[in-house]
Design a protein around this motif. Structure first.
Motif, PDB file in Angstrom:
ATOM      1  N   TYR A 118     -10.903 -37.781  17.210  1.00  0.00           N
ATOM      2  CA  TYR A 118     -11.151 -36.502  16.537  1.00  0.00           C
ATOM      3  C   TYR A 118     -12.623 -36.388  16.160  1.00  0.00           C
ATOM      4  CZ  TYR A 118      -6.121 -36.890  16.006  1.00  0.00           C
ATOM      5  OH  TYR A 118      -4.781 -37.061  16.268  1.00  0.00           O
ATOM      6  N   TYR A 128     -12.559 -30.991  17.950  1.00  0.00           N
ATOM      7  CA  TYR A 128     -12.492 -31.589  19.279  1.00  0.00           C
ATOM      8  C   TYR A 128     -11.578 -32.803  19.136  1.00  0.00           C
ATOM      9  CZ  TYR A 128     -17.018 -29.119  19.482  1.00  0.00           C
ATOM     10  OH  TYR A 128     -18.026 -28.183  19.390  1.00  0.00           O
ATOM     11  N   CYS A 129     -10.563 -32.910  19.985  1.00  0.00           N
ATOM     12  CA  CYS A 129      -9.641 -34.034  19.835  1.00  0.00           C
ATOM     13  C   CYS A 129      -9.052 -34.419  21.184  1.00  0.00           C
ATOM     14  CB  CYS A 129      -8.532 -33.702  18.837  1.00  0.00           C
ATOM     15  SG  CYS A 129      -7.461 -32.328  19.319  1.00  0.00           S
ATOM     16  N   ALA A 130      -8.502 -35.621  21.234  1.00  0.00           N
ATOM     17  CA  ALA A 130      -7.887 -36.106  22.467  1.00  0.00           C
ATOM     18  C   ALA A 130      -6.771 -37.072  22.134  1.00  0.00           C
ATOM     19  CB  ALA A 130      -8.922 -36.798  23.355  1.00  0.00           C
ATOM     20  N   ALA A 136      -7.813 -33.642  26.447  1.00  0.00           N
ATOM     21  CA  ALA A 136      -8.671 -33.395  25.291  1.00  0.00           C
ATOM     22  C   ALA A 136      -8.711 -31.894  25.030  1.00  0.00           C
ATOM     23  CB  ALA A 136     -10.078 -33.930  25.549  1.00  0.00           C
ATOM     24  N   ALA A 193     -19.357 -34.553  21.030  1.00  0.00           N
ATOM     25  CA  ALA A 193     -18.595 -33.320  21.219  1.00  0.00           C
ATOM     26  C   ALA A 193     -19.268 -32.411  22.246  1.00  0.00           C
ATOM     27  CB  ALA A 193     -18.457 -32.590  19.877  1.00  0.00           C
ATOM     28  N   ALA A 196     -18.641 -33.713  25.682  1.00  0.00           N
ATOM     29  CA  ALA A 196     -17.248 -33.447  26.059  1.00  0.00           C
ATOM     30  C   ALA A 196     -17.060 -32.026  26.569  1.00  0.00           C
ATOM     31  CB  ALA A 196     -16.331 -33.697  24.864  1.00  0.00           C
ATOM     32  N   ILE A 219     -12.435 -39.352  23.309  1.00  0.00           N
ATOM     33  CA  ILE A 219     -12.460 -38.014  23.911  1.00  0.00           C
ATOM     34  C   ILE A 219     -13.187 -38.016  25.251  1.00  0.00           C
ATOM     35  CG2 ILE A 219     -13.320 -35.658  23.602  1.00  0.00           C
ATOM     36  CD1 ILE A 219     -12.883 -36.076  20.568  1.00  0.00           C
ATOM     37  N   GLU A 222     -11.128 -39.755  27.921  1.00  0.00           N
ATOM     38  CA  GLU A 222      -9.961 -38.962  28.309  1.00  0.00           C
ATOM     39  C   GLU A 222     -10.349 -37.861  29.289  1.00  0.00           C
ATOM     40  OE1 GLU A 222      -6.024 -37.779  28.568  1.00  0.00           O
ATOM     41  OE2 GLU A 222      -6.898 -39.616  27.762  1.00  0.00           O
TER      42      GLU A 222
END
Length: 261
Positions: A118, A128-130, A136, A193, A196, A219, A222
């Motif tokens: 996170y 932003y999370c995965a 993600a 982030a 990503a 993240i 992923e």
């Protein structure tokens, strides 16, 4: 695994609660202290936010351990079982001076393998999370896998605070000449982030602590990106490390700039 869905829902709720407290704190004078030097800041809000997560984790998941930047969690010497790695405010200098551009960063590992990550922009309320093997997301919208990148088109994030000598500065000169642009935002979580979501193509730092990179690593990986130290080795999740986080092909192109030095 059912537990990860439950943990994911808990974290998202706790992040919202932490945000409310942090935003409210901005209306009052901060208690600002220094740690290792005048640039290494900590505030009462860093401490209070970490204590909040310690309390929640211990209450809801007593078998889990937590390692946090401010030292209110457990003494973690191994990665057996479930370990949370938490930075309550990543970008404290931004928090103090700008009251924006700071994140909460959380990585949750099981037996050393990242399961949940996170990165939460507190002021913008952007998450932003995965979840390992499930993709993600940016504010619940799935993020596309990272595509191959080329060095001459790359925008790369740097941590200038770690470039503390002429020798290390010279190490970056050839790279800066070859990339399209360089950026620095003052928060490792923010830079992870941005990699990503394709706002940047890579992020480089000479030294980060596990709480700086744990959530972002989950993240980026992923999404098919690569996170190693500057020599291309796996990072130790219990120690400080240099970091190279990048799109897959770009990671290969960046490594030679550091492996020969």
């Amino acid at each position: 695994m059912a537990i990860w869905h439950e943990v994911d829902q808990s974290v998202k709720q706790w992040l919202k609660e932490a945000r409310n407290s942090i935003v409210e704190s901005l209306e009052h004078a901060l208690d600002i202290q220094t740690k290792s030097d005048a640039n290494d800041l900590v505030t009462n809000v860093d401490k209070e936010t970490e204590q909040f997560f310690v309390k929640q984790i211990k209450e809801h998941y007593p078998d889990h351990r937590m390692m946090g930047e401010e030292g209110f969690g457990d003494q973690v010497n191994d990665l057996e079982g479930v370990v949370w790695i938490v930075d309550p405010i990543d970008g404290t200098m931004n928090f103090v001076h700008q009251q924006r551009n700071f994140f909460i960063s959380i990585g949750i590992l099981e037996d050393g393998v990242g399961q949940l990550g996170y990165l939460y922009d507190v002021i913008l309320d952007e998450l932003y999370c995965a979840s390992r093997g499930k993709g993600a997301f940016f504010n619940e919208k799935k993020i596309a896998p990272l595509q191959e990148g080329n060095i001459n088109e790359a925008v790369v994030g740097f941590n200038p605070a770690s470039i503390h000598s002429e020798q290390t500065a010279r190490m970056f000169i050839p790279l800066v000449k070859d990339i399209r642009g360089a950026r620095s935002y003052g928060s490792a979580a923010m830079e992870f982030a941005y990699v990503a979501t394709g706002r940047m193509d890579a992020y480089i730092s000479l030294q980060l602590s596990p709480w700086d990179f744990a959530g972002g690593k989950v993240i980026i990986e992923e999404l098919g990106g690569v996170v190693t130290d500057l020599q291309g080795n796996p990072v130790n999740m219990l120690e400080k490390s240099s970091i190279l986080a990048a799109k897959p092909e770009l990671h290969k192109q960046l490594l030679p700039y550091f492996q020969s030095r």
